[in-house]
Write a protein that holds these residues in place. Structure first.
Motif, PDB file in Angstrom:
ATOM      1  N   LEU A 139     -68.804   3.391 -61.293  1.00  0.00           N
ATOM      2  CA  LEU A 139     -67.063   4.267 -61.217  1.00  0.00           C
ATOM      3  C   LEU A 139     -66.001   4.077 -60.845  1.00  0.00           C
ATOM      4  CD1 LEU A 139     -67.581   3.330 -65.361  1.00  0.00           C
ATOM      5  CD2 LEU A 139     -67.731   1.553 -63.498  1.00  0.00           C
ATOM      6  N   LYS A 140     -66.558   5.855 -60.501  1.00  0.00           N
ATOM      7  CA  LYS A 140     -65.286   6.472 -59.753  1.00  0.00           C
ATOM      8  C   LYS A 140     -64.294   6.396 -58.351  1.00  0.00           C
ATOM      9  CE  LYS A 140     -69.022   9.102 -57.582  1.00  0.00           C
ATOM     10  NZ  LYS A 140     -68.927   9.480 -56.463  1.00  0.00           N
ATOM     11  N   ASP A 141     -65.894   5.206 -57.593  1.00  0.00           N
ATOM     12  CA  ASP A 141     -65.072   4.664 -56.845  1.00  0.00           C
ATOM     13  C   ASP A 141     -64.195   3.406 -57.039  1.00  0.00           C
ATOM     14  OD1 ASP A 141     -66.470   7.656 -55.400  1.00  0.00           O
ATOM     15  OD2 ASP A 141     -68.447   5.637 -55.357  1.00  0.00           O
ATOM     16  N   CYS A 142     -64.276   3.369 -57.784  1.00  0.00           N
ATOM     17  CA  CYS A 142     -63.100   1.467 -58.003  1.00  0.00           C
ATOM     18  C   CYS A 142     -61.934   2.559 -58.838  1.00  0.00           C
ATOM     19  CB  CYS A 142     -63.960   0.960 -59.190  1.00  0.00           C
ATOM     20  SG  CYS A 142     -65.644   0.481 -58.984  1.00  0.00           S
ATOM     21  N   LEU A 143     -61.038   0.857 -58.722  1.00  0.00           N
ATOM     22  CA  LEU A 143     -59.616   1.283 -59.264  1.00  0.00           C
ATOM     23  C   LEU A 143     -59.669   0.019 -60.030  1.00  0.00           C
ATOM     24  CD1 LEU A 143     -58.297   1.744 -55.304  1.00  0.00           C
ATOM     25  CD2 LEU A 143     -58.526   3.328 -56.971  1.00  0.00           C
ATOM     26  N   ALA A 144     -58.250  -0.131 -61.043  1.00  0.00           N
ATOM     27  CA  ALA A 144     -57.847  -0.037 -61.291  1.00  0.00           C
ATOM     28  C   ALA A 144     -56.107  -0.576 -61.007  1.00  0.00           C
ATOM     29  CB  ALA A 144     -58.298  -0.846 -63.101  1.00  0.00           C
ATOM     30  N   LYS A 145     -55.872  -1.577 -61.826  1.00  0.00           N
ATOM     31  CA  LYS A 145     -54.071  -2.001 -61.593  1.00  0.00           C
ATOM     32  C   LYS A 145     -53.971  -3.046 -62.394  1.00  0.00           C
ATOM     33  CE  LYS A 145     -50.135  -3.364 -58.468  1.00  0.00           C
ATOM     34  NZ  LYS A 145     -50.220  -3.439 -57.310  1.00  0.00           N
ATOM     35  N   ALA A 146     -52.588  -2.532 -63.068  1.00  0.00           N
ATOM     36  CA  ALA A 146     -52.306  -3.679 -64.646  1.00  0.00           C
ATOM     37  C   ALA A 146     -51.150  -3.839 -64.215  1.00  0.00           C
ATOM     38  CB  ALA A 146     -52.940  -3.468 -65.924  1.00  0.00           C
ATOM     39  N   TRP A 147     -50.328  -4.768 -64.144  1.00  0.00           N
ATOM     40  CA  TRP A 147     -48.519  -5.129 -64.267  1.00  0.00           C
ATOM     41  C   TRP A 147     -48.275  -6.309 -65.339  1.00  0.00           C
ATOM     42  CZ3 TRP A 147     -52.072  -6.671 -60.611  1.00  0.00           C
ATOM     43  CH2 TRP A 147     -51.862  -7.600 -60.617  1.00  0.00           C
ATOM     44  N   SER A 148     -47.066  -5.990 -65.506  1.00  0.00           N
ATOM     45  CA  SER A 148     -46.580  -7.247 -66.623  1.00  0.00           C
ATOM     46  C   SER A 148     -46.524  -9.024 -64.834  1.00  0.00           C
ATOM     47  CB  SER A 148     -45.096  -7.089 -67.142  1.00  0.00           C
ATOM     48  OG  SER A 148     -45.140  -6.148 -68.068  1.00  0.00           O
ATOM     49  N   LEU A 149     -46.512  -9.711 -65.546  1.00  0.00           N
ATOM     50  CA  LEU A 149     -46.055 -10.893 -64.964  1.00  0.00           C
ATOM     51  C   LEU A 149     -44.873 -11.069 -65.235  1.00  0.00           C
ATOM     52  CD1 LEU A 149     -49.609 -12.680 -65.340  1.00  0.00           C
ATOM     53  CD2 LEU A 149     -48.344 -11.930 -62.813  1.00  0.00           C
ATOM     54  N   THR A 150     -44.221 -11.237 -66.872  1.00  0.00           N
ATOM     55  CA  THR A 150     -42.900 -12.447 -66.967  1.00  0.00           C
ATOM     56  C   THR A 150     -42.110 -10.578 -67.713  1.00  0.00           C
ATOM     57  OG1 THR A 150     -44.173 -12.547 -69.472  1.00  0.00           O
ATOM     58  CG2 THR A 150     -43.577 -14.662 -67.462  1.00  0.00           C
ATOM     59  N   PRO A 151     -40.728 -11.047 -67.582  1.00  0.00           N
ATOM     60  CA  PRO A 151     -39.994  -9.331 -68.571  1.00  0.00           C
ATOM     61  C   PRO A 151     -41.385  -9.231 -70.187  1.00  0.00           C
ATOM     62  CG  PRO A 151     -38.558 -11.289 -67.606  1.00  0.00           C
ATOM     63  CD  PRO A 151     -39.927 -11.775 -66.983  1.00  0.00           C
ATOM     64  N   PRO A 152     -40.870  -8.221 -70.931  1.00  0.00           N
ATOM     65  CA  PRO A 152     -41.531  -7.998 -71.761  1.00  0.00           C
ATOM     66  C   PRO A 152     -40.132  -8.456 -73.027  1.00  0.00           C
ATOM     67  CG  PRO A 152     -40.614  -5.723 -70.724  1.00  0.00           C
ATOM     68  CD  PRO A 152     -40.943  -6.768 -70.176  1.00  0.00           C
ATOM     69  N   GLY A 179     -35.916  -3.718 -71.050  1.00  0.00           N
ATOM     70  CA  GLY A 179     -37.430  -3.897 -70.860  1.00  0.00           C
ATOM     71  C   GLY A 179     -37.513  -4.910 -69.993  1.00  0.00           C
ATOM     72  N   VAL A 180     -36.271  -6.147 -69.663  1.00  0.00           N
ATOM     73  CA  VAL A 180     -36.151  -6.563 -68.363  1.00  0.00           C
ATOM     74  C   VAL A 180     -35.491  -6.011 -67.728  1.00  0.00           C
ATOM     75  CG1 VAL A 180     -34.382  -8.545 -67.680  1.00  0.00           C
ATOM     76  CG2 VAL A 180     -35.196  -9.088 -70.599  1.00  0.00           C
ATOM     77  N   ALA A 181     -34.782  -4.717 -67.740  1.00  0.00           N
ATOM     78  CA  ALA A 181     -34.413  -3.921 -66.125  1.00  0.00           C
ATOM     79  C   ALA A 181     -35.904  -3.490 -65.770  1.00  0.00           C
ATOM     80  CB  ALA A 181     -33.449  -3.198 -66.850  1.00  0.00           C
ATOM     81  N   ALA A 182     -36.614  -3.170 -66.554  1.00  0.00           N
ATOM     82  CA  ALA A 182     -37.516  -2.317 -66.146  1.00  0.00           C
ATOM     83  C   ALA A 182     -38.543  -3.472 -65.683  1.00  0.00           C
ATOM     84  CB  ALA A 182     -38.161  -1.574 -67.653  1.00  0.00           C
ATOM     85  N   PHE A 183     -38.398  -4.341 -66.365  1.00  0.00           N
ATOM     86  CA  PHE A 183     -39.693  -5.585 -65.187  1.00  0.00           C
ATOM     87  C   PHE A 183     -38.623  -5.709 -63.748  1.00  0.00           C
ATOM     88  CE2 PHE A 183     -39.928  -9.818 -64.138  1.00  0.00           C
ATOM     89  CZ  PHE A 183     -41.344 -10.014 -63.479  1.00  0.00           C
ATOM     90  N   LEU A 184     -37.686  -6.162 -64.295  1.00  0.00           N
ATOM     91  CA  LEU A 184     -36.747  -6.286 -62.613  1.00  0.00           C
ATOM     92  C   LEU A 184     -36.834  -5.507 -61.350  1.00  0.00           C
ATOM     93  CD1 LEU A 184     -33.474  -7.815 -64.074  1.00  0.00           C
ATOM     94  CD2 LEU A 184     -35.927  -8.846 -63.441  1.00  0.00           C
ATOM     95  N   ASP A 185     -36.874  -4.119 -62.196  1.00  0.00           N
ATOM     96  CA  ASP A 185     -36.999  -3.408 -60.785  1.00  0.00           C
ATOM     97  C   ASP A 185     -38.318  -2.555 -60.707  1.00  0.00           C
ATOM     98  OD1 ASP A 185     -35.270  -1.492 -59.519  1.00  0.00           O
ATOM     99  OD2 ASP A 185     -36.123   0.563 -60.579  1.00  0.00           O
ATOM    100  N   GLU A 186     -39.120  -3.685 -60.842  1.00  0.00           N
ATOM    101  CA  GLU A 186     -40.768  -3.240 -60.472  1.00  0.00           C
ATOM    102  C   GLU A 186     -41.350  -1.606 -61.268  1.00  0.00           C
ATOM    103  OE1 GLU A 186     -41.022  -3.875 -56.745  1.00  0.00           O
ATOM    104  OE2 GLU A 186     -40.242  -6.321 -56.599  1.00  0.00           O
TER     105      GLU A 186
END
Length: 530
Positions: free
Chosen positions: A368-381, A325-332
């Motif tokens: 809604l069909k024209d909108c976008l959403a994005k999510a990402w980890s702020l810290t390693p899980p 999980g740490v590696a996945a975070f570091l590798d963005e």
């Protein structure tokens, strides 16, 4: 005739739940149910090691592979094919000699262009020997050798004498006591303890021009030389094939356990165990990632944690899964994008009547069909294992973007949340199945590009419900086929896995299963290596 093989499991494997570091994941890792035949083969290659370890010391162990007697019997089904490959692949040297014969003087001879033909193996048996090795007996190897015999007598040299074709019928029992050593943290095979017992060695000379006594003469005094030459070359080639197989399997395992810059160290961590019911090997399971290291110490593994009723077992420390999980975070890699169409489908699938006003404010009234959403980890899980499942704690940020005249899109709403999800994983019909058994969600912060009329309590409730009812299920529904596809790209779908079980306990994970012989892996080895 006994072939002894020692075996190991060099790998980290079926980290089925290791690929669940967030509910927001865009590029999952390949550390989920790593192709099992490779691991089986590694278990069969690390049973003997010249590495020095403290007796019964497992403190640096991150991964364990246990292979039971039924699995050894299944894997022995095709042992004959590897032995046949060694016989056929051997290059047999020319054999030259001379002998003084009464009335003829010196007889000089040479057997040239020796090739093997019509090879069959009657039987191969396997047995587990307590504190010794895996013993394999290859019985009644029938083989025909062909070539040409050059001879001369008196003052002649062999190349000035006569030449006739020959054929040698043989029946051989084979015993190979294989030892494995550690070289540069990899396993290497040593089959120098190799024996061939000849039950039959008959020389046939073709043609009718040679003197009648030639066949008897050469049968008598060539046999001993021929036996030594065949033994030397066959044992040499078996050793070569054994090392090719060791390298093939370890290379395969490393590829299966790597993706881009992320890899897993499959070095041996403790001495292997061999008894009459199973063989067991222990591996470091350390994360391999540029400029980053994770140490595994004070391992909780003990042999008593693994039963003997199934064919194959894998044990993983939660530290191994957490490091991935740490590696996945570091590798963005822990980034998840959602298109407008997906947003619309997710929202419309849920009764959002009570949140319609908030939705309108969040998306600024845009379709809604024209909108976008994005999510990402702020810290390693943070990944921990318990009897309830794999617990993943994530600190996640998410933003919603809407169309803008000035630019393609503009961030309209941003929020941060902490998610603690408990996930149970299974594998059936060659598909990965993920089940969310529990989730805790806490909204940490939120910001809107413009002032909102809704009360803070209502906004937080809306965000919590969006994450729990819409976000997490949507991500899981994407992860299942994505991870299944990823595993299949590594070859997992070629293996016949029977009734796999994934069991989580406090601090560790166990995968147990039965399997059929991995024919495709053997075919790959014979094609690519020989």
């Amino acid at each position: 005739m006994t072939q002894r093989k020692r075996h190991c499991c060099g790998h980290s494997t079926c980290n089925t739940v290791a690929s669940l570091p967030n509910y927001f994941i865009l590029r999952p890792q390949p550390f989920t149910m790593v192709p099992l035949a490779v691991i089986v083969a590694l278990c069969l290659l690390s049973m003997s090691s010249a590495c020095d370890f403290e007796p019964a010391s497992y403190e640096n162990t991150g991964i364990v592979c246990k292979l039971t007697r039924p699995a050894a019997l299944v894997l022995n089904e095709q042992t004959a094919q590897v032995i046949q490959a060694a016989f056929r692949h051997a290059t047999y040297p020319d054999i030259h000699g001379e002998r003084s014969v009464r009335f003829l003087g010196k007889v000089v001879y040479g057997l040239n262009n020796i090739q093997i033909n019509d090879l069959t193996i009657e039987e191969s048996k396997v047995d587990l020997k307590e504190d010794e090795a895996i013993e394999i007996k290859i019985q009644n190897v029938s083989a025909t050798f062909k070539g040409s015999l050059n001879y001369g007598y008196g003052g002649w040299f062999v190349n000035l004498g006569h030449s006739i074709d020959f054929e040698i019928e043989s029946a051989i029992d084979l015993q190979i006591n294989t030892k494995l050593t550690c070289e540069n943290n990899r396993l290497a095979a040593d089959t120098s303890d190799c024996y061939l017992a000849f039950h039959k060695l008959v020389l046939h000379l073709h043609g009718d021009k040679q003197p009648g006594w030639i066949k008897q003469l050469f049968t008598n005094f060539i046999s001993f030389t021929l036996k030594l030459a065949l033994k030397s070359q066959i044992c040499k080639e078996i050793n070569n094939v054994a090392n090719l197989l060791a390298s093939f399997i370890q290379d395969r395992a490393e590829k299966f356990l790597s993706d881009g810059d992320i890899g897993v160290d499959i070095s041996t961590a403790a001495s292997p165990i061999i008894n009459s019911n199973y063989v067991e090997s222990h591996h470091k399971g350390l994360l391999l990632y540029p400029n980053h290291s994770v140490a595994i110490s004070e391992s909780t593994f003990t042999p008593a944690l693994l039963a003997e009723s199934r064919m194959l077992y894998f044990w993983f420390s939660e530290k191994v899964l957490n490091s991935l999980g740490v590696a996945a975070f570091l590798d963005e890699r822990l980034v998840f994008n959602i298109t407008g169409k997906d947003i619309q489908e997710m929202v419309e699938s849920e009764d959002v009547e009570t949140h319609r006003a908030i939705l309108k404010e969040v998306f600024k009234g845009a379709p809604l069909k024209d909108c976008l959403a994005k999510a990402w980890s702020l810290t390693p899980p943070q990944i921990t294992l318990s009897s309830e499942g794999t617990v993943v704690k994530s600190h996640v940020a998410a933003e919603f973007s809407v169309p803008s005249r000035e630019e393609d899109s503009a961030v309209a709403f941003y929020f941060e949340t902490e998610v603690i999800a408990t996930i149970q994983a299974s594998y059936a019909e060659k598909k990965l199945i993920l089940h969310l058994s529990d989730a805790g969600i806490e909204i940490k912060d939120y910001r809107s590009a413009s002032e909102m009329s809704a009360k803070e309590e209502s906004i937080r409730h809306f965000l919590t419900r969006t994450v729990s009812v819409v976000g997490i299920p949507a991500v899981i529904s994407r992860l299942e086929p994505a991870l299944t596809s990823l595993m299949n790209s590594k070859g997992l779908h070629f293996f016949e896995i029977k009734n796999p079980e994934i069991i989580t306990k406090e601090g560790y994970l166990i995968i147990q299963l039965d399997f059929e012989f991995p024919h495709h892996l053997l075919v790959d080895f014979l094609k690519q290596t020989l």
